[in-house]
Design a protein around this motif. Structure first.
Motif, PDB file in Angstrom:
ATOM      1  N   VAL A   1       2.199  -1.213  -4.782  1.00  0.00           N
ATOM      2  CA  VAL A   1       1.559  -0.614  -3.606  1.00  0.00           C
ATOM      3  C   VAL A   1       0.486  -1.573  -3.107  1.00  0.00           C
ATOM      4  CG1 VAL A   1       1.981   1.787  -4.229  1.00  0.00           C
ATOM      5  CG2 VAL A   1      -0.124   0.704  -4.968  1.00  0.00           C
ATOM      6  N   ARG A   2       0.207  -1.482  -1.840  1.00  0.00           N
ATOM      7  CA  ARG A   2      -0.849  -2.283  -1.215  1.00  0.00           C
ATOM      8  C   ARG A   2      -1.909  -1.333  -0.661  1.00  0.00           C
ATOM      9  NH1 ARG A   2       1.356  -6.818   2.074  1.00  0.00           N
ATOM     10  NH2 ARG A   2       1.194  -7.791   0.026  1.00  0.00           N
ATOM     11  N   VAL A   3      -3.142  -1.538  -1.102  1.00  0.00           N
ATOM     12  CA  VAL A   3      -4.278  -0.761  -0.614  1.00  0.00           C
ATOM     13  C   VAL A   3      -5.071  -1.672   0.323  1.00  0.00           C
ATOM     14  CG1 VAL A   3      -6.354   0.526  -1.243  1.00  0.00           C
ATOM     15  CG2 VAL A   3      -4.374   0.533  -2.785  1.00  0.00           C
ATOM     16  N   THR A   4      -5.256  -1.229   1.556  1.00  0.00           N
ATOM     17  CA  THR A   4      -6.049  -1.968   2.536  1.00  0.00           C
ATOM     18  C   THR A   4      -7.329  -1.188   2.787  1.00  0.00           C
ATOM     19  OG1 THR A   4      -4.024  -2.813   3.552  1.00  0.00           O
ATOM     20  CG2 THR A   4      -6.051  -2.974   4.847  1.00  0.00           C
ATOM     21  N   VAL A   5      -8.462  -1.851   2.602  1.00  0.00           N
ATOM     22  CA  VAL A   5      -9.770  -1.214   2.753  1.00  0.00           C
ATOM     23  C   VAL A   5     -10.508  -1.909   3.894  1.00  0.00           C
ATOM     24  CG1 VAL A   5     -11.932  -0.620   1.605  1.00  0.00           C
ATOM     25  CG2 VAL A   5      -9.811  -0.739   0.266  1.00  0.00           C
ATOM     26  N   MET A   6     -10.997  -1.125   4.840  1.00  0.00           N
ATOM     27  CA  MET A   6     -11.739  -1.654   5.988  1.00  0.00           C
ATOM     28  C   MET A   6     -12.988  -0.814   6.206  1.00  0.00           C
ATOM     29  SD  MET A   6      -9.926  -4.181   7.229  1.00  0.00           S
ATOM     30  CE  MET A   6     -10.649  -4.440   8.831  1.00  0.00           C
TER      31      MET A   6
ATOM     32  N   GLY B   1     -11.941  -7.107   5.921  1.00  0.00           N
ATOM     33  CA  GLY B   1     -11.674  -6.085   4.914  1.00  0.00           C
ATOM     34  C   GLY B   1     -11.120  -6.712   3.661  1.00  0.00           C
ATOM     35  N   LYS B   2     -10.492  -5.892   2.849  1.00  0.00           N
ATOM     36  CA  LYS B   2      -9.886  -6.398   1.627  1.00  0.00           C
ATOM     37  C   LYS B   2      -8.524  -5.751   1.414  1.00  0.00           C
ATOM     38  CE  LYS B   2     -12.835  -3.215  -0.914  1.00  0.00           C
ATOM     39  NZ  LYS B   2     -13.991  -3.080  -1.794  1.00  0.00           N
ATOM     40  N   VAL B   3      -7.646  -6.504   0.746  1.00  0.00           N
ATOM     41  CA  VAL B   3      -6.306  -6.042   0.422  1.00  0.00           C
ATOM     42  C   VAL B   3      -6.128  -6.155  -1.079  1.00  0.00           C
ATOM     43  CG1 VAL B   3      -3.835  -6.466   0.704  1.00  0.00           C
ATOM     44  CG2 VAL B   3      -5.371  -6.739   2.647  1.00  0.00           C
ATOM     45  N   ILE B   4      -5.704  -5.051  -1.706  1.00  0.00           N
ATOM     46  CA  ILE B   4      -5.489  -5.026  -3.153  1.00  0.00           C
ATOM     47  C   ILE B   4      -4.037  -4.630  -3.405  1.00  0.00           C
ATOM     48  CG2 ILE B   4      -6.192  -4.002  -5.351  1.00  0.00           C
ATOM     49  CD1 ILE B   4      -8.565  -3.389  -2.674  1.00  0.00           C
TER      50      ILE B   4
ATOM     51  N   GLY C   1      -1.907   5.149  -5.816  1.00  0.00           N
ATOM     52  CA  GLY C   1      -2.742   4.194  -5.100  1.00  0.00           C
ATOM     53  C   GLY C   1      -3.884   4.868  -4.373  1.00  0.00           C
ATOM     54  N   GLU C   2      -3.618   6.023  -3.767  1.00  0.00           N
ATOM     55  CA  GLU C   2      -4.667   6.773  -3.073  1.00  0.00           C
ATOM     56  C   GLU C   2      -5.733   7.252  -4.054  1.00  0.00           C
ATOM     57  OE1 GLU C   2      -2.364   9.762  -1.106  1.00  0.00           O
ATOM     58  OE2 GLU C   2      -2.035   8.497   0.677  1.00  0.00           O
TER      59      GLU C   2
ATOM     60  N   GLU D   1     -16.210   3.144   4.211  1.00  0.00           N
ATOM     61  CA  GLU D   1     -14.909   2.476   4.311  1.00  0.00           C
ATOM     62  C   GLU D   1     -13.766   3.478   4.456  1.00  0.00           C
ATOM     63  OE1 GLU D   1     -15.509  -1.533   1.618  1.00  0.00           O
ATOM     64  OE2 GLU D   1     -15.226   0.363   0.547  1.00  0.00           O
ATOM     65  N   ASP D   2     -12.751   3.056   5.177  1.00  0.00           N
ATOM     66  CA  ASP D   2     -11.471   3.759   5.249  1.00  0.00           C
ATOM     67  C   ASP D   2     -10.452   2.944   4.468  1.00  0.00           C
ATOM     68  OD1 ASP D   2     -12.259   5.876   6.964  1.00  0.00           O
ATOM     69  OD2 ASP D   2     -12.020   4.575   8.712  1.00  0.00           O
TER      70      ASP D   2
END
Length: 80
Positions: free
Chosen positions: A3-8, A39-42, A58-59, A72-73
């Motif tokens: 999974v990819r978590v995008t945080v902004m 932002g960041k991508v994990i 992931g959530e 952050e969202d």
């Protein structure tokens, strides 16, 4: 499953890193830029058999550690 978590940062929260990147790009000749946000991508490899379960995990990880809900969202997507 991955999974990819995008945080902004949320809209309205100042983004000094994005501002610095935008300024640097402008000095390098990339004029006419609008707002720049950083932002960041994990990427995570979670123990799940289907995309729905992987996104749910992931959530939960994003809420527990990866994102600060105050400023952050985040979004989570399953990767193939």
């Amino acid at each position: 499953m991955k999974v990819r978590v995008t945080v902004m940062l949320k809209e309205g929260v100042l983004d000094p890193q994005g501002k610095a990147i935008g300024h640097a790009l402008g000095t390098l000749g990339f004029a006419e830029l609008g707002e720049v946000r950083c932002g960041k991508v994990i990427d995570l490899d979670v123990p799940a058999n289907d995309a729905g379960a992987a996104v749910t995990q992931g959530e939960a990880m994003a809420r527990a550690l990866l994102a600060n809900d105050v400023i952050e969202d985040f979004s989570v997507e399953a990767l193939s």
